[in-house]
Scaffold this active site. Structure first.
Site, mmCIF file in Angstrom:
data_model
loop_
_atom_site.group_PDB
_atom_site.id
_atom_site.type_symbol
_atom_site.label_atom_id
_atom_site.label_comp_id
_atom_site.label_asym_id
_atom_site.label_seq_id
_atom_site.Cartn_x
_atom_site.Cartn_y
_atom_site.Cartn_z
ATOM 1 N N TYR A 1 5.025 5.194 -4.546
ATOM 2 C CA TYR A 1 4.748 5.298 -2.887
ATOM 3 C C TYR A 1 4.253 6.406 -2.139
ATOM 4 O O TYR A 1 5.239 7.794 -2.437
ATOM 5 C CB TYR A 1 5.705 4.537 -2.630
ATOM 6 C CG TYR A 1 5.377 4.173 -1.111
ATOM 7 C CD1 TYR A 1 3.937 4.072 -0.922
ATOM 8 C CD2 TYR A 1 6.295 3.477 -0.532
ATOM 9 C CE1 TYR A 1 4.076 3.354 0.747
ATOM 10 C CE2 TYR A 1 6.183 3.003 0.927
ATOM 11 C CZ TYR A 1 5.194 3.015 1.264
ATOM 12 O OH TYR A 1 5.142 2.571 2.155
ATOM 13 N N THR B 1 9.330 -1.580 5.628
ATOM 14 C CA THR B 1 8.585 -2.968 6.701
ATOM 15 C C THR B 1 9.823 -4.344 6.276
ATOM 16 O O THR B 1 9.907 -5.005 7.281
ATOM 17 C CB THR B 1 7.080 -3.540 6.030
ATOM 18 O OG1 THR B 1 5.947 -2.398 5.894
ATOM 19 C CG2 THR B 1 6.525 -5.049 6.878
ATOM 20 N N ILE C 1 -0.421 -3.263 -1.029
ATOM 21 C CA ILE C 1 0.315 -4.036 -0.232
ATOM 22 C C ILE C 1 0.089 -3.374 0.930
ATOM 23 O O ILE C 1 0.543 -2.641 2.152
ATOM 24 C CB ILE C 1 1.678 -2.871 -0.918
ATOM 25 C CG1 ILE C 1 1.375 -3.620 -2.584
ATOM 26 C CG2 ILE C 1 3.204 -3.740 -0.975
ATOM 27 C CD1 ILE C 1 2.093 -1.853 -3.150
ATOM 28 N N LYS D 1 0.830 2.888 -4.735
ATOM 29 C CA LYS D 1 0.665 2.910 -3.210
ATOM 30 C C LYS D 1 0.030 3.718 -2.805
ATOM 31 O O LYS D 1 0.892 5.064 -2.248
ATOM 32 C CB LYS D 1 1.889 1.719 -2.252
ATOM 33 C CG LYS D 1 1.421 1.251 -1.310
ATOM 34 C CD LYS D 1 2.092 0.189 -0.089
ATOM 35 C CE LYS D 1 1.696 0.489 1.129
ATOM 36 N NZ LYS D 1 3.647 -0.566 1.556
#
Length: 299
Positions: free
Chosen positions: A138, A51, A204, A166
């Protein structure tokens, strides 16, 4: 079920965009955004993830942004995204950023290569040698092209650096919540409510860029046992969340933030701005959220 480890990554950690202006990182806008999210109740910021267009930023640019945000004496804790193809290159970048003492690093498996689970384990073990800071796994197959298994995550959880992941698959997220061997952080924004209602500790969510205080309130209501109130508050956000991922992230988020006057609608090429049509749909969805009640009765 084992009791989940306590984690430093409780609450909502925002994977913050990198504001751009004229082809450069807009440091003034980054500072202002960081203050805005701190005041909204965000627990911490994740910089340089997907992002944040992290793979399109040089290390000096990252350093400038870290120093700009950290100059605020009340700055939120920072996690740095650290992804890449070459394990050695990722480790080198982490060593260069380690002096800024981040709260941790968000590290996906190497993308494009499609390594085996053994290769993924090797990658993370090498990263762990590069820093003593916490590492958040992640698991994001749509970007890396490879899926970490729960067994791989739990093998890494036995090492001291690793205590959180995540996770973007709601089924795996729920399984990790039940198993309790490491802390799952919700990375699928539409699953945010269910995650907190199931006892999840942190998330998140990229969509929390827009109306962040509402996401914080949904989390608080869910964790305090006010399930109906949390559902009612989350419902108007669903349409906006869907639109924020209709085109490549973070283009829709940057368009929404620009419509709120928070940043310039600019991405670093080859990333391009959201379409005009999506901008119009985003405005309508934002009007729906603005017109819905924020604080609800919980009695």
């Amino acid at each position: 079920m084992d009791t989940p480890r306590k984690t430093a990554f409780e609450g909502i950690w925002l994977p913050m965009v990198t504001p751009m202006r004229g082809g450069y990182v807009d440091l003034d806008a980054a500072q202002a955004l960081a203050r805005y999210y701190r005041n909204a109740g965000i627990a911490g910021l994740v910089l340089f993830g997907s992002t944040g267009e992290g793979n399109l930023l040089s290390v000096p640019e990252k350093v400038d942004m870290i120093e700009a945000i950290s100059s605020d004496p009340h700055a939120l804790p920072l996690v740095f995204g650290a992804g890449g193809v070459d394990t050695r290159g990722v480790a080198t970048a982490i060593r260069r950023l380690d002096k800024y003492q981040p709260a941790g690093y968000l590290v996906p498996p190497p993308y494009y290569l499609g390594p085996s689970q053994a290769g993924i384990l090797w990658h993370y073990r090498q990263i762990a040698w590069a820093t003593q800071r916490p590492i958040i796994l992640y698991n994001i197959p749509k970007r890396t092209g490879v899926t970490m298994t729960v067994e791989t995550m739990e093998a890494l959880a036995a090492l001291p650096n690793f205590s959180a992941v995540k996770e973007c698959n709601p089924a795996v997220l729920a399984a990790l919540n039940r198993r309790g061997t490491l802390t799952p952080l919700c990375g699928e924004d539409m699953a945010l409510l269910d995650h907190f209602l199931a006892g999840g500790l942190g998330a998140i969510p990229a969509a929390a860029h827009v109306y962040p205080e509402r996401y914080v309130e949904v989390m608080q209501l869910a964790r305090d046992g006010h399930a109906d109130a949390a559902r009612e508050l989350f419902e108007p956000l669903r349409g906006l969340i869907r639109l924020l991922f209709t085109e490549s992230n973070p283009a829709p988020i940057k368009r929404a933030l620009s419509m709120q006057g928070l940043i310039t609608d600019e991405l670093r090429m080859p990333m391009t701005s959201a379409s005009r049509e999506l901008g119009q749909r985003l405005q309508r969805a934002m009007n729906v959220v603005q017109g819905s009640p924020r604080r609800l009765q919980t009695a």
